[in-house]
Write a protein that holds these residues in place. Sequence first.
Motif, PDB file in Angstrom:
ATOM      1  N   THR A 197      -0.966  10.696  -0.358  1.00 53.51           N
ATOM      2  CA  THR A 197      -0.673  10.006   0.906  1.00 53.51           C
ATOM      3  C   THR A 197      -1.333  10.728   2.087  1.00 53.51           C
ATOM      4  O   THR A 197      -1.846  10.082   3.004  1.00 53.51           O
ATOM      5  CB  THR A 197       0.856   9.898   1.122  1.00 53.51           C
ATOM      6  N   GLN A 198      -1.325  12.054   2.039  1.00 51.48           N
ATOM      7  CA  GLN A 198      -1.963  12.821   3.121  1.00 51.48           C
ATOM      8  C   GLN A 198      -3.470  12.566   3.157  1.00 51.48           C
ATOM      9  O   GLN A 198      -4.065  12.434   4.223  1.00 51.48           O
ATOM     10  CB  GLN A 198      -1.684  14.316   2.939  1.00 51.48           C
ATOM     11  N   GLU A 217      11.701   6.212   1.461  1.00 59.16           N
ATOM     12  CA  GLU A 217      12.912   6.648   2.172  1.00 59.16           C
ATOM     13  C   GLU A 217      13.750   5.474   2.656  1.00 59.16           C
ATOM     14  O   GLU A 217      13.215   4.508   3.238  1.00 59.16           O
ATOM     15  CB  GLU A 217      12.535   7.519   3.377  1.00 59.16           C
ATOM     16  N   GLN A 270       2.699  12.873  -2.402  1.00 58.95           N
ATOM     17  CA  GLN A 270       2.583  13.305  -1.005  1.00 58.95           C
ATOM     18  C   GLN A 270       1.141  13.733  -0.694  1.00 58.95           C
ATOM     19  O   GLN A 270       0.598  13.388   0.359  1.00 58.95           O
ATOM     20  CB  GLN A 270       3.546  14.460  -0.739  1.00 58.95           C
ATOM     21  N   THR A 271       0.540  14.456  -1.623  1.00 60.31           N
ATOM     22  CA  THR A 271      -0.844  14.900  -1.431  1.00 60.31           C
ATOM     23  C   THR A 271      -1.774  13.690  -1.302  1.00 60.31           C
ATOM     24  O   THR A 271      -2.647  13.655  -0.427  1.00 60.31           O
ATOM     25  CB  THR A 271      -1.295  15.783  -2.617  1.00 60.31           C
ATOM     26  N   VAL A 292      -2.015   5.560  -3.758  1.00 55.73           N
ATOM     27  CA  VAL A 292      -1.177   5.196  -2.598  1.00 55.73           C
ATOM     28  C   VAL A 292      -1.105   3.675  -2.435  1.00 55.73           C
ATOM     29  O   VAL A 292      -0.039   3.142  -2.092  1.00 55.73           O
ATOM     30  CB  VAL A 292      -1.680   5.885  -1.310  1.00 55.73           C
ATOM     31  N   ASN A 319       6.216   4.678   1.604  1.00 52.97           N
ATOM     32  CA  ASN A 319       7.368   5.571   1.739  1.00 52.97           C
ATOM     33  C   ASN A 319       8.638   4.924   1.165  1.00 52.97           C
ATOM     34  O   ASN A 319       8.970   3.801   1.505  1.00 52.97           O
ATOM     35  CB  ASN A 319       7.564   5.895   3.231  1.00 52.97           C
ATOM     36  N   ARG A 339       6.674  14.067  -6.724  1.00 53.13           N
ATOM     37  CA  ARG A 339       6.770  13.879  -5.260  1.00 53.13           C
ATOM     38  C   ARG A 339       5.617  14.586  -4.559  1.00 53.13           C
ATOM     39  O   ARG A 339       5.007  14.045  -3.640  1.00 53.13           O
ATOM     40  CB  ARG A 339       8.102  14.423  -4.726  1.00 53.13           C
ATOM     41  N   ARG A 340       5.326  15.803  -5.020  1.00 56.54           N
ATOM     42  CA  ARG A 340       4.211  16.557  -4.410  1.00 56.54           C
ATOM     43  C   ARG A 340       2.892  15.838  -4.639  1.00 56.54           C
ATOM     44  O   ARG A 340       2.054  15.744  -3.747  1.00 56.54           O
ATOM     45  CB  ARG A 340       4.140  17.973  -5.007  1.00 56.54           C
ATOM     46  N   GLN A 371       1.372   2.608  -4.952  1.00 53.36           N
ATOM     47  CA  GLN A 371       2.722   2.968  -4.531  1.00 53.36           C
ATOM     48  C   GLN A 371       3.217   2.024  -3.433  1.00 53.36           C
ATOM     49  O   GLN A 371       4.356   1.549  -3.476  1.00 53.36           O
ATOM     50  CB  GLN A 371       2.762   4.418  -4.037  1.00 53.36           C
ATOM     51  N   PRO A 419       0.286   4.234   4.396  1.00 51.52           N
ATOM     52  CA  PRO A 419       1.173   5.378   4.120  1.00 51.52           C
ATOM     53  C   PRO A 419       2.645   5.073   4.392  1.00 51.52           C
ATOM     54  O   PRO A 419       3.518   5.459   3.618  1.00 51.52           O
ATOM     55  CB  PRO A 419       0.650   6.470   5.074  1.00 51.52           C
TER      56      PRO A 419
END
Lengths: 122, 163
Positions: free
Chosen positions: B74-75, B33, B71-72, B109, B31, B67-68, B112, B27
């Motif tokens: 990744t969670q 960022e 994110q889902t 993921v 990212n 993005r959502r 990504q 995860p």
Amino acid sequence: MSVEPLWVEVAGPIIAGIEMLPKNAAPSTIGAPTIEEETSTEQALDLPWHVVVHNDPVNLMSYVTMVFQRVFGYPRDKAERHMLEVHHKGRSILWSGMRERAELYVQQLHGYLLLATLEKVS
Amino acid sequence: MEIRRRKNQIEISELDPFLAELLRQIPTSANTEGAPAAEQRIFSPPANGKEAELCAEWKMYVEPELRRLFQTATQTVGADLEQLNGNEKSLANRTLRIPTKHADAWLSVLNQARLVIAAKNNFTETELNDHLHSPIGSRRDLSLFQVNFYGFLQEFILRELEC
């Protein structure tokens, strides 16, 4: 006391406002309708768009094939042909058609993290 | 490490601490960022520069959706990886079980993470195709190993999905 029928009450003022032309009147002065030219934006919307997938050395070949099968519903051999075209030629046109649907395909492809773009057919 | 399908699960067993740590880093590795190159790759434009309006609309409406979505996924992966939480000793020979219904999230993921690592390190195609790379001797080598390891997991999950 006479009562006028309802249609006279309603339609009377409207009919009175229309000037009736005599039977032998000269041709109407109303000109031929002007047909406006379509704007370039409207023309652009009507043109087909290509959904193009570009090569990316990171994405696995098997993964790309699976994505093509899922997104476009292509059989495996067709999906593989496109994947190999992307791999060898750097890009492949996966689908062509109306913009709205093409956008949806590109969005789905981006959801699978493929490098995909829309291209207007020239 | 062993990887196999068991009923409705993909089981990765006999994990040594090093590979377990690489798994736990999935995860974080995904990212974007603080990494403009990775951000640019994950959220690439939908058309060339001539279609400025389309690109602007895309950024406003589609990108948040993407993005959502990421994110889902990744969670989901993060929650599965909680099986690996623990101290170093208990990580030895640890087994990770991935429900097959989470396979799509894992594929996403892992992909990504691979893309982000590759973008951050600016790996060339030659480097990425060099599967016989020499042992890990630098941070860059480790990153390349990570990309290949995650790719191996992706391949396995894909094969299992086809079965």
